[in-house]
Design an enzyme around this catalytic site. Structure first.
Site, PDB file in Angstrom:
ATOM      1  N   SER A  53      41.622  48.703  46.185  1.00 35.68           N
ATOM      2  CA  SER A  53      41.816  49.980  45.487  1.00 35.68           C
ATOM      3  C   SER A  53      41.046  51.121  46.145  1.00 35.68           C
ATOM      4  O   SER A  53      40.045  50.903  46.833  1.00 35.68           O
ATOM      5  CB  SER A  53      41.363  49.865  44.030  1.00 35.68           C
TER       6      SER A  53
HETATM    7  N1  SAH Z   1      39.825  44.538  42.708  1.00 35.36           N
HETATM    8  C1  SAH Z   1      40.527  44.306  43.959  1.00 35.36           C
HETATM    9  C2  SAH Z   1      41.872  44.992  43.982  1.00 35.36           C
HETATM   10  C3  SAH Z   1      42.938  44.041  44.371  1.00 35.36           C
HETATM   11  S1  SAH Z   1      44.579  44.569  44.087  1.00 35.36           S
HETATM   12  C4  SAH Z   1      39.650  44.681  45.139  1.00 35.36           C
HETATM   13  O1  SAH Z   1      38.576  45.248  44.930  1.00 35.36           O
HETATM   14  O2  SAH Z   1      40.020  44.390  46.280  1.00 35.36           O
HETATM   15  C5  SAH Z   1      44.983  43.671  42.629  1.00 35.36           C
HETATM   16  C6  SAH Z   1      44.940  42.169  42.725  1.00 35.36           C
HETATM   17  O3  SAH Z   1      45.462  41.669  41.483  1.00 35.36           O
HETATM   18  C7  SAH Z   1      45.767  41.517  43.817  1.00 35.36           C
HETATM   19  O4  SAH Z   1      44.934  40.736  44.617  1.00 35.36           O
HETATM   20  C8  SAH Z   1      46.783  40.652  43.068  1.00 35.36           C
HETATM   21  O5  SAH Z   1      47.077  39.430  43.714  1.00 35.36           O
HETATM   22  C9  SAH Z   1      46.059  40.416  41.751  1.00 35.36           C
HETATM   23  N2  SAH Z   1      46.923  40.054  40.619  1.00 35.36           N
HETATM   24  C10 SAH Z   1      48.168  40.509  40.306  1.00 35.36           C
HETATM   25  N3  SAH Z   1      48.617  39.917  39.188  1.00 35.36           N
HETATM   26  C11 SAH Z   1      47.636  39.056  38.780  1.00 35.36           C
HETATM   27  C12 SAH Z   1      47.498  38.144  37.680  1.00 35.36           C
HETATM   28  N4  SAH Z   1      48.455  37.980  36.781  1.00 35.36           N
HETATM   29  N5  SAH Z   1      46.341  37.446  37.580  1.00 35.36           N
HETATM   30  C13 SAH Z   1      45.343  37.585  38.495  1.00 35.36           C
HETATM   31  N6  SAH Z   1      45.418  38.422  39.541  1.00 35.36           N
HETATM   32  C14 SAH Z   1      46.548  39.153  39.695  1.00 35.36           C
END
Ligand code: SAH
Length: 223
Positions: free
Chosen positions: A70
């Site tokens: 993000s």
């Molecule tokens: N907080 C992260 C942002 C990652 S983007 C960082 O700092 O890098 C959001 C993430 O949510 C992705 O890795 C995606 O695979 C995950 N995601 C999407 N749906 C999900 C679910 N149902 N349960 C767990 N993770 C999920």
């Protein structure tokens, strides 16, 4: 506050980092604790080497598997909102991704539980946290749309992925006066909602912080 010693993990220039902090301040981030933590957290270590030179730009960056780390502004905003109601002890993060947001939170909150549905991303995040010496984050491979019942309730739940509607389970896993921060909407645009549980009742107040753009929350697991 848990201090993590990031010395010796390599630094991109201090000037580049200061520019990012200035940008966050210009956009309205005020909480000094949040700014200080973002200043010292080595975001370049959460990216592939080919992208690490862009780590201190205020932009979302790819981390593989069609997912993104993000934008620093959004990480700062969510963290600032999370801390705005007083200290939070136990926090659930949905969507570990690179592990960057969890590492930021780890320096401000006692204990973080973080769920990721893509196992390979979780494995990489685990390795990063280990190398950085972050010890108060517990990673789980699971479907965060169900929350994480095992360790509920949480003082705060923060979702880094956007569902079309707020999953009921997340509301039910909030501790009294708990706060849920979650982007809700279509895959193109969402509103960042801030939902606060009123004491130990099942009443909630809700406000929209601002328009945001996150990757979608997807049910089920993936390797
Ligand atoms: N907080 C992260 C942002 C990652 S983007 C960082 O700092 O890098 C959001 C993430 O949510 C992705 O890795 C995606 O695979 C995950 N995601 C999407 N749906 C999900 C679910 N149902 N349960 C767990 N993770 C999920």
């Amino acid at each position: 506050m848990n201090t993590v010693d990031f010395s010796g993990v390599g630094m991109t220039s201090q000037r580049t980092r200061e520019r990012l902090i200035q940008r966050l301040t210009d956009q309205g981030i005020k909480d000094k604790r949040v700014l200080d933590v973002i200043r010292v957290t080595p975001r370049h270590l959460f990216l592939d080497e080919a992208l690490s030179h862009r780590a201190y730009e205020d932009t979302a960056l790819p981390i593989g598997f069609s997912q993104t780390l993000s934008r620093p502004y959004v990480v700062a905003l969510m963290t600032e909102i999370l801390l705005s109601l007083g200290p939070r002890k136990k926090v659930l993060e949905i969507g570990t991704g690179s592990g960057y947001q969890a590492t930021v939170l780890a320096q401000l909150v006692e204990k973080i539980y973080s769920v990721e549905r893509i196992k390979s991303l979780q494995d990489r995040a685990r390795e990063r946290l280990r190398k950085l010496g972050v010890r108060n984050v517990r990673l789980t491979h699971g479907d965060g749309s169900l929350g994480l019942m095992e360790f509920a309730p949480y003082d705060a739940i923060l979702s880094a992925a956007a569902p079309g509607e707020v999953p009921e389970e997340l509301l039910l896993q909030l501790a009294p006066d708990g706060i849920l921060i979650i982007p809700v909407g279509s895959s193109h645009e969402q509103e960042l909602r801030v939902i606060i549980r009123d004491g130990d009742s099942l009443n909630y107040t809700e406000r929209v912080a601002e328009k945001v753009r996150f990757v979608p929350l997807i049910g089920g697991l993936s390797s």
